[in-house]
Scaffold this active site. Structure first.
Site, short mmCIF file in Angstrom:
data_model
loop_
_atom_site.label_atom_id
_atom_site.label_comp_id
_atom_site.label_asym_id
_atom_site.label_seq_id
_atom_site.Cartn_x
_atom_site.Cartn_y
_atom_site.Cartn_z
N ARG A 185 0.87 -1.19 0.00
CA ARG A 185 0.00 0.00 0.00
C ARG A 185 0.90 1.22 0.00
O ARG A 185 1.71 1.41 0.91
CB ARG A 185 -0.91 -0.01 1.23
CG ARG A 185 -1.68 1.29 1.42
CD ARG A 185 -2.79 1.21 2.43
NE ARG A 185 -3.94 0.51 1.89
CZ ARG A 185 -5.18 0.63 2.37
NH1 ARG A 185 -5.44 1.44 3.38
NH2 ARG A 185 -6.19 -0.04 1.83
N GLN A 226 -10.32 -4.18 -3.58
CA GLN A 226 -11.64 -3.64 -3.26
C GLN A 226 -12.63 -3.98 -4.37
O GLN A 226 -13.78 -4.36 -4.11
CB GLN A 226 -11.54 -2.12 -3.07
CG GLN A 226 -12.85 -1.48 -2.63
CD GLN A 226 -13.23 -1.89 -1.22
OE1 GLN A 226 -12.43 -1.79 -0.30
NE2 GLN A 226 -14.46 -2.36 -1.03
N ASP A 248 -17.40 7.08 -1.66
CA ASP A 248 -16.20 6.87 -0.85
C ASP A 248 -15.94 8.21 -0.18
O ASP A 248 -16.64 9.20 -0.46
CB ASP A 248 -15.03 6.44 -1.78
CG ASP A 248 -13.72 6.15 -1.03
OD1 ASP A 248 -13.76 6.00 0.21
OD2 ASP A 248 -12.66 6.08 -1.69
N ARG A 303 -13.91 -8.52 1.57
CA ARG A 303 -12.49 -8.26 1.37
C ARG A 303 -11.65 -9.48 1.75
O ARG A 303 -10.60 -9.74 1.19
CB ARG A 303 -12.05 -7.03 2.19
CG ARG A 303 -12.66 -5.70 1.73
CD ARG A 303 -12.17 -5.32 0.34
NE ARG A 303 -10.71 -5.37 0.29
CZ ARG A 303 -9.91 -4.37 0.64
NH1 ARG A 303 -10.41 -3.20 0.98
NH2 ARG A 303 -8.58 -4.49 0.59
N HIS A 319 -7.34 0.34 -6.65
CA HIS A 319 -7.59 -0.50 -5.46
C HIS A 319 -8.25 -1.81 -5.93
O HIS A 319 -9.43 -2.05 -5.69
CB HIS A 319 -8.51 0.26 -4.49
CG HIS A 319 -8.47 -0.26 -3.09
ND1 HIS A 319 -7.63 -1.28 -2.68
CD2 HIS A 319 -9.16 0.12 -1.97
CE1 HIS A 319 -7.82 -1.50 -1.38
NE2 HIS A 319 -8.74 -0.68 -0.93
N CYS A 359 -16.61 1.53 0.33
CA CYS A 359 -15.47 0.67 0.68
C CYS A 359 -15.06 0.82 2.14
O CYS A 359 -14.37 -0.04 2.66
CB CYS A 359 -14.29 1.00 -0.24
SG CYS A 359 -13.66 2.67 -0.04
N1 CP Z 1 -11.54 -0.24 2.10
C1 CP Z 1 -10.26 -0.27 2.54
O1 CP Z 1 -9.31 -0.50 1.81
O2 CP Z 1 -10.14 -0.03 3.88
P1 CP Z 1 -8.77 0.14 4.67
O3 CP Z 1 -8.15 1.44 4.24
O4 CP Z 1 -9.18 0.17 6.12
O5 CP Z 1 -7.86 -1.00 4.35
N1 NVA Z 2 -10.01 6.68 -1.44
C1 NVA Z 2 -9.58 6.22 -0.14
C2 NVA Z 2 -9.76 4.76 -0.03
C3 NVA Z 2 -9.37 4.17 1.27
C4 NVA Z 2 -9.62 2.68 1.33
C5 NVA Z 2 -8.13 6.64 0.09
O1 NVA Z 2 -7.33 6.52 -0.85
O2 NVA Z 2 -7.81 7.07 1.18
#
Ligand code: CP
Ligand code: NVA
Length: 327
Positions: free
Chosen positions: A108, A138, A238, A307, A135, A280
């Site tokens: 990540r 997701q 989101d 997930r 992502h 999400c």
């Molecule tokens: N939806 C998602 O990726 O959540 P987190 O950021 O908590 O992993």
């Molecule tokens: N769009 C959000 C998603 C988190 C799961 C971010 O990038 O923070």
């Protein structure tokens, strides 16, 4: 030969993508019925999956650690203060070293180029666990969730003709979701305020997902939430402020005013009678009202649980055991 990575849904053919979703559903059923075969529960015995996270995470971290554990492997969480990633050591050196000791890297990152560079130099599969652009895990979970809410009698996912309305920011989660929609024949209408729409290069990538697909989903864009909602089966949003955009909070809250998903907005826009809501997570009240988020229309908690099954399938199917062959 170099391993195959999962950087975004656009890396997958529509056949591969729907196979991942179907296999996630099958594994979910098997595990829940206490009928997981030993081939599943020992698939990763003796293997380590490195999880390099430079941003916070609840779902992605927990689902990946749990999935790798359920497969008999060892998830090794490496937070941003634990390893040298990108701070005191180059991505190249980090990638070569970690991939020499593990079976898979799940990363990540901020800029998408970070995870792409890890993948480029890795001798093991790399899975994108969220970058500024995509992502994919997701999206696999989201299509599992949609297929559960709109079951089909056929053998495929049978989602052709459904319509998703995305109301909010054009971000990483949207880009892979939209690509998945195009590949699965699901129409997706996006409503974002002026200045927060889909960048040209990303629109090109999303619409090019239609290549080779029999009846691809169509992407449409507007600045008017009601227009996007017209005839929609699923309303999705989101956060308006993604990780890394914290300094833009005030500006964004202003820009997105009027975009909160409420029952009233869904009604005014003309969503289908049985419309569902997805997010999400993590969620903030500004983007969706409690009356929707905690209602029977809301799929958010099954979506979050999915997930786990998405992570299990991504780790297993193409990326670790089969060294890149998605079956
Ligand atoms: N939806 C998602 O990726 O959540 P987190 O950021 O908590 O992993
Ligand atoms: N769009 C959000 C998603 C988190 C799961 C971010 O990038 O923070």
């Amino acid at each position: 030969s170099s391993p195959r990575h999962l950087m975004s849904i656009s890396d997958l053919t529509s056949g591969e993508f729907s196979a991942l979703v179907r296999n996630a559903a099958l594994r979910k059923q098997a595990v829940k019925a206490a009928q997981a075969p030993t081939s599943l529960t020992t698939a990763l015995t003796g293997q380590t999956v490195a999880m390099m996270f430079s941003k916070r995470s609840t779902r992605t971290r927990v689902s990946t650690e749990a999935a790798v554990t359920m497969l008999g492997g060892h998830p090794m969480f490496l937070g941003k203060d634990d390893i040298q990633l990108g701070v005191n050591e180059s991505l190249y050196d980090t990638s070569v070293v970690i991939s020499s000791m593990t079976s898979c890297m799940v990363a990540r990152v901020g800029p998408h180029s970070d995870v792409a560079n890890l993948a480029k130099h890795s001798s093991v599969p790399v899975i994108n666990a969220l970058s500024d652009d995509f992502h994919p895990l997701q999206t696999i979970a989201d299509f599992l969730t949609i297929s559960e809410a709109f079951p089909s009698s056929g053998t495929g996912l049978g989602l052709n003709g459904l319509k998703v309305a995305w109301i909010g920011d054009s971000n990483n989660v949207l880009f892979d979701l939209a690509t998945g929609c195009v590949k699965m024949g699901v129409d997706i209408a996006v409503a974002s305020p002026k200045g927060y729409g889909i960048p040209d290069s990303m629109r090109q990538l999303i619409t090019s997902a239609a290549q080779g697909v029999d009846s691809p989903g169509k992407l449409s864009e507007t600045t008017v939430p009601e227009e996007a909602i017209q005839g929609a089966d699923v309303l999705v949003t989101d956060t308006w402020i993604s990780m890394g955009q914290e300094s833009e909070k005030k500006k964004r809250l202003d820009a997105f005013s009027g975009y909160q998903i409420t029952s009233e907005l869904a009604k005014r826009g003309g969503a289908k009678d049985g419309w569902k809501f997805m997010h999400c997570l993590p969620r903030h009240a500004e983007e969706v009202a409690d009356e929707v988020f905690y209602s029977p229309r809301s799929l958010v908690f099954p979506e979050a649980e999915n997930r786990l099954w998405a992570a299990m399938t991504a780790a297993l199917e193409g990326l670790v055991v089969n060294k890149g062959r998605i079956q």
